[in-house]
Design an enzyme around this catalytic site. Structure first.
Site, PDB file in Angstrom:
ATOM      1  N   SER A   1       0.950  -1.094   0.101  1.00  0.00           N
ATOM      2  CA  SER A   1      -0.055  -0.244   0.049  1.00  0.00           C
ATOM      3  C   SER A   1       0.996   1.232   0.034  1.00  0.00           C
ATOM      4  CB  SER A   1      -1.084   0.001   1.417  1.00  0.00           C
ATOM      5  OG  SER A   1      -0.186   0.154   2.338  1.00  0.00           O
TER       6      SER A   1
ATOM      7  N   LYS B   1      -1.296   5.596  -5.486  1.00  0.00           N
ATOM      8  CA  LYS B   1      -2.226   5.605  -6.453  1.00  0.00           C
ATOM      9  C   LYS B   1      -3.004   6.911  -6.586  1.00  0.00           C
ATOM     10  CE  LYS B   1      -4.769   2.121  -5.023  1.00  0.00           C
ATOM     11  NZ  LYS B   1      -4.122   1.646  -3.872  1.00  0.00           N
TER      12      LYS B   1
ATOM     13  N   ILE C   1      -1.892   9.891  -6.146  1.00  0.00           N
ATOM     14  CA  ILE C   1      -1.035  10.792  -7.025  1.00  0.00           C
ATOM     15  C   ILE C   1      -0.850  10.399  -8.482  1.00  0.00           C
ATOM     16  CG2 ILE C   1       1.157  11.793  -7.248  1.00  0.00           C
ATOM     17  CD1 ILE C   1      -0.227  12.981  -5.021  1.00  0.00           C
TER      18      ILE C   1
ATOM     19  N   GLU D   1     -10.020   5.157  -8.993  1.00  0.00           N
ATOM     20  CA  GLU D   1      -9.102   4.686  -8.086  1.00  0.00           C
ATOM     21  C   GLU D   1      -9.532   3.698  -7.157  1.00  0.00           C
ATOM     22  OE1 GLU D   1      -6.847   7.429  -5.521  1.00  0.00           O
ATOM     23  OE2 GLU D   1      -6.066   5.901  -4.393  1.00  0.00           O
TER      24      GLU D   1
ATOM     25  N   LYS E   1       9.903  -9.727  -9.625  1.00  0.00           N
ATOM     26  CA  LYS E   1       9.067 -10.674  -9.073  1.00  0.00           C
ATOM     27  C   LYS E   1       7.626 -10.340  -8.472  1.00  0.00           C
ATOM     28  CE  LYS E   1      10.380 -14.639  -9.138  1.00  0.00           C
ATOM     29  NZ  LYS E   1      10.498 -15.534 -10.251  1.00  0.00           N
TER      30      LYS E   1
ATOM     31  N   CYS F   1      -9.939  26.733  12.177  1.00  0.00           N
ATOM     32  CA  CYS F   1     -10.983  26.034  12.929  1.00  0.00           C
ATOM     33  C   CYS F   1     -10.571  26.327  14.387  1.00  0.00           C
ATOM     34  CB  CYS F   1     -11.293  24.692  12.423  1.00  0.00           C
ATOM     35  SG  CYS F   1     -12.736  24.038  12.674  1.00  0.00           S
TER      36      CYS F   1
ATOM     37  N   MET G   1      -8.423  28.678  15.286  1.00  0.00           N
ATOM     38  CA  MET G   1      -9.213  30.246  15.631  1.00  0.00           C
ATOM     39  C   MET G   1      -9.601  30.253  16.994  1.00  0.00           C
ATOM     40  SD  MET G   1     -12.364  32.157  13.823  1.00  0.00           S
ATOM     41  CE  MET G   1     -13.768  32.219  14.973  1.00  0.00           C
ATOM     42  N   GLN G   2     -10.699  28.992  17.357  1.00  0.00           N
ATOM     43  CA  GLN G   2     -11.173  28.970  18.542  1.00  0.00           C
ATOM     44  C   GLN G   2     -10.200  29.345  19.903  1.00  0.00           C
ATOM     45  OE1 GLN G   2     -13.169  25.149  18.786  1.00  0.00           O
ATOM     46  NE2 GLN G   2     -14.670  26.015  16.978  1.00  0.00           N
TER      47      GLN G   2
ATOM     48  N   HIS H   1     -12.238  25.987   6.686  1.00  0.00           N
ATOM     49  CA  HIS H   1     -10.888  25.283   6.274  1.00  0.00           C
ATOM     50  C   HIS H   1     -10.457  25.788   4.884  1.00  0.00           C
ATOM     51  CE1 HIS H   1     -10.945  22.067   9.447  1.00  0.00           C
ATOM     52  NE2 HIS H   1     -12.120  22.593   9.633  1.00  0.00           N
TER      53      HIS H   1
ATOM     54  N   GLU I   1      -7.448  25.721   3.664  1.00  0.00           N
ATOM     55  CA  GLU I   1      -6.616  24.629   3.086  1.00  0.00           C
ATOM     56  C   GLU I   1      -7.346  23.889   2.152  1.00  0.00           C
ATOM     57  OE1 GLU I   1      -8.052  24.634   6.232  1.00  0.00           O
ATOM     58  OE2 GLU I   1      -8.033  22.438   6.802  1.00  0.00           O
TER      59      GLU I   1
HETATM   60  N1  GLN Z   1     -13.415  20.726  17.601  1.00  0.00           N
HETATM   61  C1  GLN Z   1     -13.663  22.065  17.249  1.00  0.00           C
HETATM   62  C2  GLN Z   1     -15.318  22.118  16.760  1.00  0.00           C
HETATM   63  O1  GLN Z   1     -16.165  21.060  16.429  1.00  0.00           O
HETATM   64  C3  GLN Z   1     -12.960  22.450  15.938  1.00  0.00           C
HETATM   65  C4  GLN Z   1     -13.181  21.401  14.748  1.00  0.00           C
HETATM   66  C5  GLN Z   1     -12.129  21.668  13.601  1.00  0.00           C
HETATM   67  O2  GLN Z   1     -10.819  22.193  13.814  1.00  0.00           O
HETATM   68  N2  GLN Z   1     -12.354  21.028  12.470  1.00  0.00           N
HETATM   69  O3  GLN Z   1     -16.001  22.982  16.690  1.00  0.00           O
END
Ligand code: GLN
Length: 559
Positions: free
Chosen positions: A18, A22, A24, A146, A195, A386, A389-390, A512, A514
């Site tokens: 594994s 795959k 990529i 895939e 092989k 996420c 930030m909290q 998010h 990203e």
């Molecule tokens: N645990 C936090 C929430 O549920 C942050 C979640 C996260 O970072 N994706 O709000």
């Protein structure tokens, strides 16, 4: 009804071991075919019984990738989006759990009255239905599938059987089997060994699948003899054996494949025309990745730092944003619990920026808060995603607003100052699977903020995966001390972004970003954060590590 042409299907399987990459390989093939003018999408079939990876530990499975439509999917879908610059949906990821769920629901409804429900044909029929669902939309010329797992695994057998049946039905001219395999180098004998590949192809042949193209992962060049031997034992011609040599960056893989004319071979076998290949923006991006002008050190603080795959999209977003800034981002992995145990100083030294990662649960949270306090007070660029930030809101409430016990009810249910609290619609939710606030939501940005300047737009949409949020009762207190609520949901009820007034770059987002960064379209927030880190490095006189040693360590296909 839309007139649909029979789309072409490419199946990518993996053999020997594994983690050969795959995802990529499939993404690279997809990019090349798209760059030849075809409408391409990629889907992944995962053999596990979980309905989705949302409930799995990131240590085991890596990041959970969230799509616009709110499905929690395998991280390979992230590669598909980043390479192809297309948007995936729940149709792009199927698991054994979903297949059985569907078949059992139908059985209970009485759809199969009288029949004994079996793997063949009921499970395989459901798999085939899903394999062709995207093709049936008429939106694509080529569907790449895939198949997760390794050939020979018990659990992926129904997928391979369904694939065989499907190809039998649509005809070989409309389908292609690509098999990714390993050709290991044995040091003691100084030889590449074929092989394992022979055995893996035999296993495929036993179940009635003759691979058309072999992609051979190896550390060294495959010479003619090795290719001829693989071809002979695998029942393919020599021109169908391609090399997938280890390369420093995953983004080079499409270029390596193109050099061997893999795309042309695929199109020829699928009887598709060979339009010109246009890869200009991709090549520019790869050139920038390989030839950065400077280096910048950014800390990534989280609790799954031992497994970098848990933050896959973040590390990739930094590569994209680095290239856009002509820089290489050198990530310094910081275990939040270590900060808690050993103090913050030693981890922050020589950093030009800090990103605090998303996450769940109490472990490491106090370390993250301590790290944030450090960069806030020292004016080092900060980016919180996420949970990140909290934590920034908790830190600010504790130290700038003097609410000493400020916390999230996720970590302390009894806190008097619940600056982060469960979202209204999450109250009473007991079931864990797919019940978070998931997927794409709109957000409105405040003008004259870093957020607005980064996006150059007031109206944005980003993807979410959370249950907690900023408690609106504390907004006024936080704002009074200099926190700006720079992004809000359109009804004004949810704080989606924060930043600080008196800081060069301190930004947090509940979503998010990203997940939407693409190789040739870096995410605006990552781009602007890396820019701020470079600026900090310049002003503070931190070494830019000008003379760069080697290429980025974004190791090869092996992701
Ligand atoms: N645990 C936090 C929430 O549920 C942050 C979640 C996260 O970072 N994706 O709000």
């Amino acid at each position: 009804m839309k007139q649909t042409k029979q789309p072409k299907y490419i199946f990518v399987t993996g053999g020997v071991v594994s983690s050969l990459g795959k995802g990529i390989a499939a993404s690279s093939i997809g990019l090349l075919l798209k760059s030849r003018g075809f409408r391409v999408t990629i889907q992944k079939f995962d053999p596990y019984i979980n309905v989705d990876p949302g409930t799995m530990n990131p240590f085991q499975h890596g990041e959970v990738y969230v799509t616009d439509d709110g499905s929690e999917t395998d991280l390979d879908l992230g590669h598909y989006e980043r390479f192809l610059d297309v948007t995936m949906s729940k149709l792009n990821n199927t698991t054994t759990g979903q297949v059985y769920n569907e078949v059992i629901t139908k059985e209970r409804r009485g759809d199969y009255l009288g029949a004994t429900v079996q793997v063949v044909p009921h499970i395989t029929d459901e798999i085939k239905r899903r394999m062709t669902a995207l093709g049936d939309t008429g939106d694509y010329d080529i569907i790449i599938t895939e198949v997760g797992g390794t050939v020979g695994d018990i659990e992926s057998l129904p997928f391979l059987e369904a694939m065989r049946q499907l190809v039998l039905k649509i005809g070989k001219a409309n389908a292609l089997y690509v098999h990714l395999t390993l050709v290991p180098f044995i040091r003691s004998s100084g030889e590449l060994k074929t092989k394992p590949t022979q055995h893996s192809v035999k296993t495929l042949l036993e179940i009635g699948v003759q691979p058309d193209i072999l992609l051979c992962r190896s550390e060294y060049q495959l010479d003619r003899d090795v290719r001829a031997k693989i071809a002979l034992f695998s029942n393919v011609d020599e021109d169908s054996v391609f090399e997938a040599r280890d390369v420093p960056s995953i983004y080079e893989v499409p270029i390596v494949f193109a050099r061997q004319h893999l795309d042309a071979a695929i199109l020829h076998k699928l009887r598709l025309p060979l339009h010109t290949l246009s890869m200009q923006s991709w090549s520019t991006f790869v050139h920038r990745v390989n030839h950065p002008r400077t280096n910048v050190r950014i800390g990534l603080c989280g609790k799954y730092v031992q497994l970098h795959d848990a933050y896959k999209s973040i590390t990739e977003a930094f590569i994209h944003a680095g290239a856009a800034n002509n820089a290489r981002v050198e990530l310094v992995w910081i275990d939040a619990e270590d900060v808690q145990k050993h103090g913050v100083e030693r981890y922050m030294k020589s950093l030009s920026g800090l990103l605090v990662a998303p996450g769940f649960g109490t472990r490491g949270v106090e370390g993250k808060i301590r790290a944030i306090q450090y960069v806030r007070e020292k004016n080092i660029p900060f980016f919180g995603i996420c949970l990140g930030m909290q934590c920034a809101v908790i830190e600010f409430a504790r130290h700038a607003c003097k609410l000493r016990d400020a916390n999230s009810t996720e970590f302390n249910k009894r806190t008097q100052n619940n600056v982060i609290d469960l979202m209204e619609h999450q109250r009473g939710v007991e079931i864990k699977g797919a019940t978070m606030r998931l997927g794409s939501y709109p957000c409105i940005l405040k003008k004259a903020t870093h957020s607005f300047r980064s996006y150059r737009d007031q109206f944005i949409r980003e993807r979410h995966r959370h249950r907690f949020e900023v408690n609106n009762d504390y907004r006024a207190i936080l704002e009074k001390k200099g926190m700006i609520m720079s992004g809000l949901s359109p009804d004004g009820n949810l704080v989606e972004m924060i930043e600080l007034q008196h800081h060069p770059w301190f930004v947090g987002c509940q979503f998010h970003p990203e997940l939407k960064s693409r190789a040739t379209k870096p995410h605006p927030l990552f781009r602007s954060f890396v820019h701020a880190a470079l600026e900090y490095q310049r002003v503070s006189g931190q070494a830019g590590h000008g003379a760069l040693a080697g290429k980025p360590k974004n190791s090869s296909l092996n992701v």
